[in-house]
Design a protein around this motif. Sequence first.
Motif, PDB file in Angstrom:
ATOM      1  N   VAL A   1     -75.189 -16.377  11.413  1.00 43.17           N
ATOM      2  CA  VAL A   1     -74.079 -17.273  11.062  1.00 43.17           C
ATOM      3  C   VAL A   1     -72.854 -16.924  11.906  1.00 43.17           C
ATOM      4  O   VAL A   1     -72.199 -17.799  12.492  1.00 43.17           O
ATOM      5  N   ALA A   2     -72.575 -15.628  12.001  1.00 46.90           N
ATOM      6  CA  ALA A   2     -71.403 -15.187  12.773  1.00 46.90           C
ATOM      7  C   ALA A   2     -71.555 -15.525  14.256  1.00 46.90           C
ATOM      8  O   ALA A   2     -70.631 -16.060  14.889  1.00 46.90           O
ATOM      9  N   ASP A   3     -72.735 -15.253  14.815  1.00 46.38           N
ATOM     10  CA  ASP A   3     -72.973 -15.550  16.233  1.00 46.38           C
ATOM     11  C   ASP A   3     -72.884 -17.054  16.497  1.00 46.38           C
ATOM     12  O   ASP A   3     -72.298 -17.486  17.496  1.00 46.38           O
ATOM     13  N   THR A   4     -73.462 -17.832  15.604  1.00 47.15           N
ATOM     14  CA  THR A   4     -73.469 -19.283  15.791  1.00 47.15           C
ATOM     15  C   THR A   4     -72.052 -19.851  15.708  1.00 47.15           C
ATOM     16  O   THR A   4     -71.684 -20.732  16.479  1.00 47.15           O
ATOM     17  N   ALA A   5     -71.271 -19.337  14.776  1.00 46.85           N
ATOM     18  CA  ALA A   5     -69.891 -19.815  14.639  1.00 46.85           C
ATOM     19  C   ALA A   5     -69.117 -19.568  15.928  1.00 46.85           C
ATOM     20  O   ALA A   5     -68.387 -20.435  16.415  1.00 46.85           O
ATOM     21  N   ALA A   6     -69.299 -18.368  16.498  1.00 43.69           N
ATOM     22  CA  ALA A   6     -68.587 -18.039  17.737  1.00 43.69           C
ATOM     23  C   ALA A   6     -69.073 -18.918  18.887  1.00 43.69           C
ATOM     24  O   ALA A   6     -68.280 -19.406  19.695  1.00 43.69           O
ATOM     25  N   PHE A   7     -70.372 -19.159  18.916  1.00 42.07           N
ATOM     26  CA  PHE A   7     -70.962 -19.996  19.968  1.00 42.07           C
ATOM     27  C   PHE A   7     -70.504 -21.452  19.830  1.00 42.07           C
ATOM     28  O   PHE A   7     -70.241 -22.144  20.818  1.00 42.07           O
ATOM     29  N   ALA A   8     -70.383 -21.901  18.594  1.00 44.74           N
ATOM     30  CA  ALA A   8     -70.041 -23.312  18.337  1.00 44.74           C
ATOM     31  C   ALA A   8     -68.573 -23.619  18.617  1.00 44.74           C
ATOM     32  O   ALA A   8     -68.236 -24.756  18.960  1.00 44.74           O
ATOM     33  N   TYR A   9     -67.702 -22.626  18.473  1.00 45.93           N
ATOM     34  CA  TYR A   9     -66.274 -22.940  18.501  1.00 45.93           C
ATOM     35  C   TYR A   9     -65.807 -23.731  19.737  1.00 45.93           C
ATOM     36  O   TYR A   9     -65.133 -24.756  19.599  1.00 45.93           O
ATOM     37  N   PRO A  10     -66.180 -23.300  20.966  1.00 48.75           N
ATOM     38  CA  PRO A  10     -65.707 -24.071  22.134  1.00 48.75           C
ATOM     39  C   PRO A  10     -66.218 -25.518  22.126  1.00 48.75           C
ATOM     40  O   PRO A  10     -65.517 -26.430  22.561  1.00 48.75           O
ATOM     41  N   ILE A  11     -67.426 -25.705  21.610  1.00 49.10           N
ATOM     42  CA  ILE A  11     -67.990 -27.064  21.528  1.00 49.10           C
ATOM     43  C   ILE A  11     -67.168 -27.898  20.545  1.00 49.10           C
ATOM     44  O   ILE A  11     -66.820 -29.051  20.810  1.00 49.10           O
ATOM     45  N   ILE A  12     -66.834 -27.293  19.428  1.00 48.73           N
ATOM     46  CA  ILE A  12     -66.045 -27.992  18.408  1.00 48.73           C
ATOM     47  C   ILE A  12     -64.656 -28.322  18.956  1.00 48.73           C
ATOM     48  O   ILE A  12     -64.182 -29.458  18.850  1.00 48.73           O
ATOM     49  N   ALA A  13     -64.010 -27.313  19.548  1.00 45.77           N
ATOM     50  CA  ALA A  13     -62.612 -27.476  19.963  1.00 45.77           C
ATOM     51  C   ALA A  13     -62.452 -28.545  21.033  1.00 45.77           C
ATOM     52  O   ALA A  13     -61.492 -29.316  21.012  1.00 45.77           O
ATOM     53  N   LYS A  14     -63.397 -28.631  21.965  1.00 44.23           N
ATOM     54  CA  LYS A  14     -63.225 -29.614  23.048  1.00 44.23           C
ATOM     55  C   LYS A  14     -63.366 -31.037  22.510  1.00 44.23           C
ATOM     56  O   LYS A  14     -62.763 -31.963  23.029  1.00 44.23           O
ATOM     57  N   THR A  15     -64.155 -31.211  21.471  1.00 42.30           N
ATOM     58  CA  THR A  15     -64.387 -32.557  20.947  1.00 42.30           C
ATOM     59  C   THR A  15     -63.397 -32.936  19.853  1.00 42.30           C
ATOM     60  O   THR A  15     -62.948 -34.079  19.780  1.00 42.30           O
ATOM     61  N   PHE A  16     -63.073 -31.970  18.986  1.00 44.36           N
ATOM     62  CA  PHE A  16     -62.302 -32.304  17.789  1.00 44.36           C
ATOM     63  C   PHE A  16     -60.897 -31.709  17.774  1.00 44.36           C
ATOM     64  O   PHE A  16     -60.128 -31.972  16.859  1.00 44.36           O
ATOM     65  N   GLY A  17     -60.567 -30.914  18.796  1.00 44.88           N
ATOM     66  CA  GLY A  17     -59.244 -30.311  18.867  1.00 44.88           C
ATOM     67  C   GLY A  17     -59.293 -28.856  18.447  1.00 44.88           C
ATOM     68  O   GLY A  17     -60.182 -28.443  17.708  1.00 44.88           O
ATOM     69  N   PRO A  18     -58.324 -28.059  18.936  1.00 46.07           N
ATOM     70  CA  PRO A  18     -58.343 -26.619  18.659  1.00 46.07           C
ATOM     71  C   PRO A  18     -58.045 -26.274  17.194  1.00 46.07           C
ATOM     72  O   PRO A  18     -57.310 -26.975  16.514  1.00 46.07           O
ATOM     73  N   TYR A  19     -58.629 -25.183  16.751  1.00 49.80           N
ATOM     74  CA  TYR A  19     -58.354 -24.652  15.408  1.00 49.80           C
ATOM     75  C   TYR A  19     -57.036 -23.888  15.478  1.00 49.80           C
ATOM     76  O   TYR A  19     -56.890 -22.986  16.308  1.00 49.80           O
ATOM     77  N   PRO A  20     -56.061 -24.212  14.657  1.00 50.07           N
ATOM     78  CA  PRO A  20     -54.722 -23.663  14.871  1.00 50.07           C
ATOM     79  C   PRO A  20     -54.400 -22.364  14.131  1.00 50.07           C
ATOM     80  O   PRO A  20     -53.358 -21.789  14.361  1.00 50.07           O
ATOM     81  N   TYR A  21     -55.265 -21.933  13.221  1.00 48.16           N
ATOM     82  CA  TYR A  21     -54.946 -20.724  12.455  1.00 48.16           C
ATOM     83  C   TYR A  21     -55.583 -19.496  13.129  1.00 48.16           C
ATOM     84  O   TYR A  21     -56.478 -19.631  13.956  1.00 48.16           O
ATOM     85  N   LYS A  22     -55.143 -18.310  12.711  1.00 51.08           N
ATOM     86  CA  LYS A  22     -55.607 -17.085  13.386  1.00 51.08           C
ATOM     87  C   LYS A  22     -56.995 -16.646  12.949  1.00 51.08           C
ATOM     88  O   LYS A  22     -57.697 -15.956  13.683  1.00 51.08           O
ATOM     89  N   THR A  23     -57.372 -16.987  11.698  1.00 52.17           N
ATOM     90  CA  THR A  23     -58.668 -16.523  11.182  1.00 52.17           C
ATOM     91  C   THR A  23     -59.405 -17.653  10.479  1.00 52.17           C
ATOM     92  O   THR A  23     -58.797 -18.631  10.018  1.00 52.17           O
TER      93      THR A  23
END
Length: 622
Positions: free
Chosen positions: A313-335
């Motif tokens: 779950v942790a690895d997938t979340a880290a892997f998914a983040y750039p894919i999510i951010a480019k399509t849906f916008g950056p996550y603005p919180y620190k954690t």
Amino acid sequence: MRKQTLRFSLLLLLVNQLIQIPAQAQPDRWQQKIRYQINVNMDVTTNRFAGTEKIEYWNNSPDTLSRIFFHLYWNAFQPNSSMDVRSRELGKTVLREPSRGNDGLDWDARVKDRISKLSPDEIGYQRVKSVTINGVKQSLKEHETILEVVLAKPMMPRTKIAMDVEFEAQVPVQIRRSGRDNAEGIRYSMSQWYPKVVEYDYQGWNANPYIAREFYGVWGDFDVNITIDKDYFVAAGGDLLNAADIGKGYANTTPKPATNGKLTWKWQANNVHDFMWAADTNYKMITRTTANGPLVRVVYKAVDSLESRWQRVADTAAFAYPIIAKTFGPYPYKTYTFIQGGDGGMEYPMATLIKNASIGTAIHEWMHSWYQMMMGTNESLYPWMDEGFTDYATSRVMAEMRGRTGFAYDGTYRSYFNLAKSGFEEPASTHSDHYNTNFAYSAASYSKGAVFMEQLGYIIGDKVRDEVLLDYYYQWRFKHPNPNDFIRVAEKRSGMELDWYKEYWINSTKTIDYAVGNISTQNGKALLSIKRLGKMPMPIDVLVTYKDGTQEMHYIPLNLMYGAKPTESQIPRTTHEAWRWTHPEYQFPIQKNIQDIKSIEIDPSMRLADVNRGNNRLVIPD
Ligand SMILES: [Zn+2]
């Protein structure tokens, strides 16, 4: 800007307001603001806690408020509550024949009639003992899950008050989302746990009695001090301010000695509309950093056989983040924190409660950080804007992560078709508490809402729809967008009129069915006919394939759009005159003969939610 700290975006917001930029980027709508300072002291033997709230509340509306409402969600976990009776009533509707442990009834399998059987030690409750403003006690009227505070002195427009709230609560035995001792053995899943001010917006108070469904909150800041037995590990949607005092993996320090056997965890979450936490004596935490994104924490009950799944779950979340951010916008919180708890998967700002290490659930709940946590839509009124958009985003991100190309929404479309043919369908604009069945609510909100977004790509073009996603994010995050706000973003970006799409797809149950009609000959060339059999009109893509292997796309815009989508593929496209929505049949000529045609197909992309695809394709025999 790809990466932007929250503080910076708040500053921008402020600057924009101060200098009144007449930009379309800042919609002109007031919203209330709140700041909570909450202290709670948990007794892990009685499962009760006492708490205080200092609430600063800004009335940014043009209205004078004579009362303020609070949610007291946990009062739903009592026999004969609205939630209990609602669940038992839904259990009277037979959806299908019982099979494999499923009773075929419409009630939520996790609730059924369980609330009616809770003993006094097992129920949940939240009791507000007092609400004080400037030392003056306010009069309180409890309406089960809603508290009405009748103000001694009305609150004027554009003023601020400070309220002191004293309350006590008992954590219910695990029922829905929140509670204690869930099936996986997590002691405390603490969502909907504090008296929460109801949102007041341009539609007035949103004081919906809690019956297990949706949420909506005031944008604001939370400081939450949780005092609990020192052996507990606390996880939350927020940042831990006193990590050095706590240690336990939040900092590499020796924890401060406990006071009376307890530690106080000081949490902060800013620019959010809710706050959730969880606690267990056997939690373990792992973390991952993400590319230009948040620190991801995964907190779960340490069980050796499940360890590798939580790591995934942790690895997938880290892997998914750039894919999510480019399509849906950056996550603005620190954690962002995945916390094992609850009874399925449930989203909160900066965190989720998931009962097990399912990748699909983890991605779904994280996508809710965009649709509902950053776009604070009124879920009760527009559940399709959070569940539907999240469902869409989940399918898309999962497909991209797995390197799959092609149509990623088969299951979603199938679920919608099933709804449309079930006889239970109600318009997706139905208030989510008031659907006749859980089934119709769920299929309309999740599946029909997701189809809305994928099908929008069919109407305006996928590339333009993706630009709309980012426009929507930048224009509406940290606000409360409604369906019209979304449609206006799409209209401005696409240059098309799209109100008809919302009216038909969301506000009605009309369905789409187009069919290939007759082929005739006109001046030696073929004349094709397309028929509209369904009540909902749409623009039409028709792919004509010739026997020599060449293909042509014939595009027929809908007259209500006053525009056309850009060409989407390498196949040469002919754009025809718009189809007037009133006309059940449309004919257009092609430049070849009938004998040259191999097949004619309406929407080969499958994005058009045509309820009867059997008549969409005509293959001409040799
Ligand atoms: Zn969801």
